[in-house]
Design an enzyme around this catalytic site. Structure first.
Site, mmCIF file in Angstrom:
data_model
loop_
_atom_site.group_PDB
_atom_site.id
_atom_site.type_symbol
_atom_site.label_atom_id
_atom_site.label_comp_id
_atom_site.label_asym_id
_atom_site.label_seq_id
_atom_site.Cartn_x
_atom_site.Cartn_y
_atom_site.Cartn_z
ATOM 1 N N ARG A 127 50.571 59.457 120.909
ATOM 2 C CA ARG A 127 51.204 60.071 119.750
ATOM 3 C C ARG A 127 52.704 59.837 119.819
ATOM 4 N NH1 ARG A 127 47.032 59.944 117.697
ATOM 5 N NH2 ARG A 127 45.839 61.553 116.613
ATOM 6 N N GLU A 164 55.361 59.424 110.644
ATOM 7 C CA GLU A 164 54.476 58.435 110.023
ATOM 8 C C GLU A 164 54.258 58.772 108.556
ATOM 9 O OE1 GLU A 164 50.902 58.136 112.359
ATOM 10 O OE2 GLU A 164 51.989 57.591 114.175
ATOM 11 N N HIS A 223 49.544 52.768 112.940
ATOM 12 C CA HIS A 223 48.532 53.685 113.481
ATOM 13 C C HIS A 223 47.131 53.163 113.157
ATOM 14 C CE1 HIS A 223 47.971 58.158 114.729
ATOM 15 N NE2 HIS A 223 47.014 57.397 115.236
#
Length: 348
Positions: free
Chosen positions: A259, A288, A307
């Protein structure tokens, strides 16, 4: 008694049928594709947000109101309301991500009786492949080859290799273990640190050395490449900070598939600019989508993945297999045999 499952994020008809087939007599699945976001690509669990008509919004709310089990967390309405608030009966939520802890915290479910299960275990192999995509880009200087090819320039050059280098891993759960296995396949020396503090873990994991959490910097000092796989918790937030980057071998490579909040991003940018970190492969970032103003976009020694390192065509099928196992356990009252129940105190 019939258990109602509401499909709250994009899923294909064949996988919905697989869920129904677990126990047609006891399971009622509500699946209305026109209420769900449109998938942009295979195994997309977010999709293009659905703009529902008033009639569709009524069906959305009515479906959630009857749900005992949710496939994924329902998205909020455009005004920020709704979502899980429309599902007062829900007793279990199956997430489609491995890292649902922060979402559970944001929804205020930490002390609720709702069971939350993660998708841990379905992302490891493909995420590990991304790690070695990044590391091979670095040691084989792929950017140099791309530049030479664009220039139609044939000029021999010298590259490096992974064999014999030391790979450090922060977090040796499912993803970290898959990274370690690939590291050994590339004949790397593999060291790691995780939650447990026993050095004997190295033999269990099949790696060369295991460092207790308090010895993180000692492990970093040995690493030619560092891979982060841990979730975002209070303990891991910004654990890879300026001091951690300074502890790494100069010129190390860095890859994050955990993360973004685990890393002090300004410190990473500075380490990349100074050359302390020679290359970074980032599947996750602190914010993000990555803001267009981020300097990371334009750094030649950075590879950015949105991601998406674990998104492959088979992903939804793997999560469905996991869900079906858990569903059988749930229906039979074997809650202790359900996989990936989130520890709400630890958020993983």
């Amino acid at each position: 008694m019939t258990i109602t499952i509401f499909i709250a994020s994009p899923l294909s008809q064949d996988l919905v049928d697989q869920i129904r087939a677990v126990d047609p007599m006891r399971v009622d699945v509500i699946y209305e594709p026109d209420l769900l976001p449109r998938m942009r690509f295979a195994s997309d669990h977010i999709g293009v947000p659905a703009l529902r008509t008033p009639e569709q919004q009524t069906r959305w709310r009515e479906g959630l109101a009857t749900a005992d089990i949710l496939w994924d967390f329902p998205a909020n309405d455009p005004d920020g309301g709704g979502g899980l608030a429309y599902a007062p009966r829900v007793k279990w939520i199956q997430g489609t991500s491995a890292g649902i802890g922060q979402k559970v915290k944001a929804l205020g479910l930490e002390r609720s009786s709702i069971i939350c299960t993660t998708a841990r275990g379905v992302h490891g192999g493909q995420s590990a492949e991304f790690v070695f995509l990044a590391l091979l880009m670095h040691v084989k200087n792929i950017r140099h080859l791309e530049e030479a090819q664009r220039a139609h320039r044939w000029a021999e050059y010298c590259t490096d290799e992974l064999a014999g280098r030391t790979l450090g891993i922060v977090g040796v759960g499912h993803m970290g273990s898959r990274v370690a296995a690939l590291g050994k396949a590339f004949e790397m020396r593999v060291v790691a640190t995780g939650r447990e503090g026993r050095p004997e873990r190295a033999a269990v994991l099949g790696i060369d050395a295991y460092f207790p959490p308090a010895q993180l910097h000692a492990m970093l000092a040995e690493a030619d490449a560092l891979v982060v796989t841990v979730p975002h918790t209070a303990e891991t937030e910004r654990m890879i900070d300026a001091a951690a980057f300074a502890a790494l071998k100069p010129g190390a490579a860095f890859v994050n598939i955990g993360r973004g909040q685990v890393v002090d991003e300004p410190a990473l940018v500075e380490a990349l600019r100074s050359g302390r970190i020679a290359f970074a492969g980032l599947d996750v970032v602190e914010i993000e989508p990555l803001p267009v103003t981020s300097p990371l976009w334009d750094m030649p020694n950075v590879l950015i993945s949105p991601h998406s390192s674990s998104v492959v065509p088979a992903l939804h099928a793997r999560v469905t297999d996991l869900f079906c196992h858990n569903l059988r356990c749930y229906l039979d009252g074997r809650i202790d045999e359900m996989r990936n129940i989130l520890d709400k105190a630890k958020l993983y």
